[in-house]
Motif scaffolding. Structure first.
Motif, short mmCIF file in Angstrom:
data_model
loop_
_atom_site.label_atom_id
_atom_site.label_comp_id
_atom_site.label_asym_id
_atom_site.label_seq_id
_atom_site.Cartn_x
_atom_site.Cartn_y
_atom_site.Cartn_z
N THR A 275 -6.15 2.49 19.72
CA THR A 275 -6.78 1.81 20.86
C THR A 275 -6.46 2.54 22.15
O THR A 275 -5.33 3.01 22.36
CB THR A 275 -6.32 0.35 20.94
N CYS B 8 -6.89 -5.20 17.68
CA CYS B 8 -7.02 -3.74 17.74
C CYS B 8 -5.67 -3.11 17.42
O CYS B 8 -4.63 -3.54 17.95
CB CYS B 8 -7.48 -3.29 19.13
N GLN C 221 -11.35 0.52 21.22
CA GLN C 221 -10.79 0.98 19.95
C GLN C 221 -11.60 2.17 19.44
O GLN C 221 -12.83 2.10 19.34
CB GLN C 221 -10.79 -0.13 18.91
#
Length: 631
Positions: free
Chosen positions: A158, A153, A200
């Motif tokens: 995120t 991510c 995310q």
């Protein structure tokens, strides 16, 4: 005028703004510009700029100094360069010089409530409790970022949800606040005994197309930057804070989602660099946290950076504000009109700031012996090119030019007295030339270079106070406003003096104590960095010795008088003890024959104290993060 009204209406419709609010802003700007225009001198650059600004708003200034409409003969195309300064970095430099008293420092770690005033021996490797707590907080942020990278991510896109039980549908919550549902499911992680969820966000494939650029700010930095967080984080933070305020004031039933605690390892926590004292004069000074998310355009600020060798750099960002509003809690403030600065703007801060010293011995600004920049209890390592010998001379010149302009006096004549005329403006004086030269000499752009907190001195007191060099010149003037700065050779000599004192204290500490009785009374070492203060102390001692030399029996008379008073008090106590005289005399004989207890050596006392302090620190190192907060 009607062309300007039509442009205001189009601008309001295009950017979804209120038309009436725009007209109110325009009328306020016109009124303020006219007042400033009347205070400027004829033919000055400030007056010509204000004339062009008023013309762009649909008016002109007539011969009487009032507003009037623009005739067709007087109409011409509005030139934005004649009315405004188009270089935003230079405007930030002027704002930094104007509001240098309200300086803020942003970093990753949380801000404790009080300063750590624990005394440490010179040359000791022991870390204070707050420094250990800051290191543990940084390790916690590093664990969060490592969890993002393990899940592939991007840290900039995120989000971390600390309390997963506050919402059953994290994706629906993000869609409710931001308008777009994340594609990936949240992943629960456990790192260092802490549970959190990694989510995310989506919608960043063509992020630059979401923003409408301003035609007047084409050269401004883009909103999409790899070092900044997207706007969705500000929306989530604002929603969380408003929902918590709603819960405190009234029940929040009926809402789709309540307050959800969000977190990101790159959020910046801001601290107001101002000495704040509590109600108890013996208590340590307080540290004041600043909240930028209300009545400010900057909102939530983050500085995104990758991990280097699994470590997170402790960046330091600067900002100033036009006003600071307090709250019920002494350790919390709400600045208004915040402007974020680059590390090179510190040169303009030093050109106009105060150079006073707090009652705990902390200087407002200074340089450490290692070359770092110190502001009260914080210490920052600036990027190269911000302050050196040549740039320090330009800072001195700008401060001296400001001091000269502030000493301007109204010209007078013998017949009429004070001669009323327009006061000189800084825009038309030598100050602007000095400011432009300093602006060209320091790095003020957003090139990615950032300052970092000093691991050796940051928030470690009083070690920082003993290693800071005073920046003010020798006191020789009554006027303290914009006091002159010391030149570079003087700063170098003061640094050498501080290093000598530190080496002397370190050698005295490492030297073994001689055998025999120890001297009674504390031994104090005072560092005189300002030559004027040291000369005053020497003059005082010289006059006192001369007075004793002129009257050699004065000290003897004072000692004899005190001795007589002590004898009279002891005689009165003996007369009042009329009972049990024999028992008291026997007790005195026994106590006289008994040898007095030997005090432990001073070296052993120091070793015992250091061992106790080391045991406490080792105990804190073994604690987990939440146990450490409770401790």
């Amino acid at each position: 005028f009607w062309a300007r009204r039509k442009h205001t209406a189009d601008f309001s419709w295009h950017y979804s703004l209120s038309k009436g609010r725009m007209e109110h802003v325009v009328s306020h700007v016109v009124d303020l510009s006219l007042r400033t225009y009347r205070a400027t001198g004829a033919g000055s650059r400030a007056q010509s700029s204000l004339q062009e600004l008023i013309r762009g708003l649909g008016y002109i200034v007539n011969k009487r100094g009032d507003l009037s409409g623009i005739e067709w003969k007087q109409w011409r195309v509005f030139k934005r360069e004649d009315a405004f300064q188009t270089d935003t970095a230079y405007l930030k430099s002027l704002l930094a010089a104007a509001f240098s008293d309200h300086l803020f420092l942003g970093s990753y770690s949380l801000i404790p409530r009080e300063m750590d005033m624990t005394p440490l021996p010179v040359g000791s490797q022991i870390r204070p409790a707050q420094a250990i707590l800051a290191e543990k907080q940084t390790e916690r942020l590093e664990r969060h970022q490592r969890a993002m990278e393990k899940l592939n991510c991007k840290p900039r896109e995120t989000l971390i949800l600390l309390s997963t039980g506050e919402t059953k549908d994290p994706q629906g919550y993000v869609e409710f606040v931001c308008g777009q549902r994340p594609r990936r499911e949240p992943v629960k992680c456990t790192e260092g005994g802490e549970e959190f969820s990694v989510l995310q966000l989506s919608g960043f494939e063509n992020e630059s197309a979401r923003w409408q650029p301003l035609k007047s700010r084409r050269s401004a930095p883009e909103l999409v930057s790899p070092l900044r967080l997207p706007a969705e984080f500000n929306l989530l933070s604002q929603y969380e804070k408003n929902m918590r305020d709603l819960q405190r004031n009234r029940p929040s039933h009926g809402w789709s989602h309540g307050a959800v605690n969000i977190h990101h390892p790159h959020f910046l926590r801001w601290e107001w660099l101002e000495p704040i004292y509590g109600t108890n004069p013996k208590s340590p000074p307080l540290r004041c946290e600043a909240n930028f998310e209300r009545k400010n355009a900057v909102g939530l600020i983050g500085y995104v950076q990758p991990l280097e060798k699994d470590k997170l750099k402790r960046v330091a960002c600067f900002a100033v504000s036009a006003n600071v509003r307090g709250s019920e809690a002494a350790g919390r403030s709400y600045p208004e009109g915040v402007t974020c600065l680059a590390p090179g703007h510190i040169a303009f801060i030093l050109a106009t700031s105060q150079l006073d010293e707090s009652k705990h011995g902390l200087r407002r600004f200074g340089f450490t012996t290692a070359g770092s920049f110190a502001a009260l209890h914080r210490c920052v390592d600036l990027p190269p090119g911000c302050i050196d010998k040549s740039r320090w001379a330009k800072i001195q010149a700008l401060r001296e030019a400001l001091r000269t302009e502030l000493q301007w006096q109204v010209p007078t004549t013998k017949q009429t007295g004070p001669w009323r005329t327009e006061a000189p403006l800084l825009y038309d004086s030598d100050v602007m030339r000095r400011a432009w030269e300093l602006f060209k000499a320091v790095p003020t752009g957003e090139d990615g270079s950032q300052a970092h907190l000093s691991d050796e001195f940051d928030a470690i007191l009083p070690k920082l106070a003993h290693a800071t060099v005073d920046l003010q010149a020798a006191a020789g003037d009554i006027i303290q406003a914009l006091a002159p700065l010391a030149d570079w050779p003087t700063l170098v000599s003061r640094r050498s003096l501080v290093l000598e004192v530190q080496e002397r204290q370190k050698s005295l500490r490492e030297k073994p104590l001689p055998e025999g009785p120890l001297p009674v009374g504390p031994v104090r070492v005072r560092l005189q960095e300002n030559p004027a203060s040291s000369s005053r102390s020497h003059d005082f001692e010289g006059t006192h010795q001369e007075r004793d030399r002129r009257r050699p029996d004065a000290a003897d008379r004072r000692r004899s008088a005190s001795r007589l008073r002590r004898r009279s008090r002891s005689r009165d106590r003996r007369r009042s003890r009329s009972r049990s005289r024999g028992r008291r005399d026997a007790h005195r004989r026994v106590s006289r024959d008994r040898p007095p207890p030997k005090p432990p050596p001073k070296r052993e006392q120091e070793k015992a104290r250091e061992k106790e302090r080391a045991d406490k620190i080792n105990k804190m190192k073994n604690l987990k993060f939440f146990d450490l907060l409770k401790e």
